[in-house]
Design a protein around this motif. Structure first.
Motif, PDB file in Angstrom:
ATOM      1  N   PRO A  43       1.643  10.592  -7.137  1.00  0.00           N
ATOM      2  CA  PRO A  43       2.042  11.297  -8.361  1.00  0.00           C
ATOM      3  C   PRO A  43       0.840  11.758  -9.198  1.00  0.00           C
ATOM      4  O   PRO A  43       0.869  12.842  -9.765  1.00  0.00           O
ATOM      5  N   VAL A  44      -0.207  10.941  -9.243  1.00  0.00           N
ATOM      6  CA  VAL A  44      -1.408  11.343  -9.981  1.00  0.00           C
ATOM      7  C   VAL A  44      -2.055  12.549  -9.312  1.00  0.00           C
ATOM      8  O   VAL A  44      -2.435  13.522  -9.982  1.00  0.00           O
ATOM      9  N   ILE A  45      -2.179  12.493  -7.979  1.00  0.00           N
ATOM     10  CA  ILE A  45      -2.750  13.632  -7.246  1.00  0.00           C
ATOM     11  C   ILE A  45      -1.867  14.862  -7.446  1.00  0.00           C
ATOM     12  O   ILE A  45      -2.366  15.971  -7.652  1.00  0.00           O
ATOM     13  N   VAL A  67       0.831  -1.204   0.000  1.00  0.00           N
ATOM     14  CA  VAL A  67       0.000   0.000   0.000  1.00  0.00           C
ATOM     15  C   VAL A  67       0.862   1.249   0.000  1.00  0.00           C
ATOM     16  O   VAL A  67       0.539   2.233  -0.666  1.00  0.00           O
ATOM     17  N   THR A  68       1.979   1.235   0.718  1.00  0.00           N
ATOM     18  CA  THR A  68       2.885   2.379   0.703  1.00  0.00           C
ATOM     19  C   THR A  68       3.407   2.620  -0.708  1.00  0.00           C
ATOM     20  O   THR A  68       3.438   3.763  -1.178  1.00  0.00           O
ATOM     21  N   SER A  69       3.777   1.561  -1.381  1.00  0.00           N
ATOM     22  CA  SER A  69       4.243   1.702  -2.759  1.00  0.00           C
ATOM     23  C   SER A  69       3.119   2.201  -3.662  1.00  0.00           C
ATOM     24  O   SER A  69       3.333   3.072  -4.508  1.00  0.00           O
ATOM     25  N   LEU A  70       1.924   1.664  -3.481  1.00  0.00           N
ATOM     26  CA  LEU A  70       0.773   2.117  -4.265  1.00  0.00           C
ATOM     27  C   LEU A  70       0.549   3.609  -4.061  1.00  0.00           C
ATOM     28  O   LEU A  70       0.352   4.362  -5.016  1.00  0.00           O
ATOM     29  N   THR A  71       0.616   4.036  -2.824  1.00  0.00           N
ATOM     30  CA  THR A  71       0.394   5.449  -2.521  1.00  0.00           C
ATOM     31  C   THR A  71       1.529   6.318  -3.054  1.00  0.00           C
ATOM     32  O   THR A  71       1.286   7.305  -3.752  1.00  0.00           O
ATOM     33  N   ASP A  72       2.771   5.954  -2.721  1.00  0.00           N
ATOM     34  CA  ASP A  72       3.922   6.790  -3.087  1.00  0.00           C
ATOM     35  C   ASP A  72       4.212   6.781  -4.587  1.00  0.00           C
ATOM     36  O   ASP A  72       4.606   7.815  -5.140  1.00  0.00           O
TER      37      ASP A  72
END
Length: 147
Positions: free
Chosen positions: A41-43, A31-36
Motif C-alpha cells: 500500500p505504501v508503494i 511476511v506476506t501480511s507485511l508485504t500485502d
C-alpha cells in the motif's frame, strides 16, 4: 522396520527440520501480511495509488455467466479465465526479496553474536587450577631448586 522408523523420527535432525518447516510457514504468512498490508500500500501510494495485483493481461474469453468485475484479477482467476498476472508476480517477487533480506539480517546477526561469544570465550581467563595441581607445581619448583 517400525523400529527403524521410530529411530529415524527420534533423530534430532528430523525434529529440527520439522520445527524449521513449521516456523518457516508461520514466518512466510507474517511476511506476506507485511508485504500485502503495509509495504505494497505504501508503494502504491507513492506511485499514485497503484495496485499491483490489478496488473494482468487476459489471455482468454470470459465465461458468459460471469457477473464479477472485469478489472479484478482475483475474480477473473476464480472464474477460470486464463490470465497473465504480472502484477501478482511482482508482489510475490517483492515478498521473496523481503524474506531473503530478513533471513540475511538474521543469519548475519547470529554470525556476529557467535563470533563475539567465541572471542569472549577465548579472552576469558583460564579457570583457576585445583588446589592439588597448585601443590604439585609448588613441589616441582622446590625440586628444581635442589642441586
Amino acid at each position: 522396520m517400525l523400529k527403524e522408523f521410530k529411530s529415524f523420527i527420534a533423530r534430532g535432525n528430523v525434529l529440527d527440520l520439522s520445527v524449521a518447516v513449521i516456523m518457516g510457514a508461520a514466518f512466510g504468512r507474517i511476511v506476506t501480511s507485511l508485504t500485502d498490508d503495509i509495504i505494497m500500500p505504501v508503494i502504491g501510494k507513492v506511485t499514485g495509488d497503484l495496485d499491483f495485483s490489478s496488473y494482468f493481461v487476459r489471455l482468454g474469453a470470459i465465461p458468459a455467466d460471469y457477473s464479477g468485475s472485469l478489472t479484478s484479477y482475483a475474480d477473473l482467476k476464480k472464474a477460470g479465465v486464463p490470465l497473465l498476472g504480472f502484477g501478482q508476480f511482482a508482489t510475490v517477487a517483492i515478498n521473496f526479496l523481503i524474506v531473503a533480506f530478513v533471513v540475511f539480517l538474521l543469519v548475519r546477526s547470529v554470525g556476529k553474536l557467535l563470533a563475539k561469544q567465541k572471542a569472549e570465550e577465548a579472552a576469558a581467563p583460564a579457570p583457576a587450577d585445583p588446589a592439588d595441581v597448585v601443590l604439585l607445581r609448588e613441589i616441582l619448583e622446590e625440586l628444581k631448586k635442589r642441586p
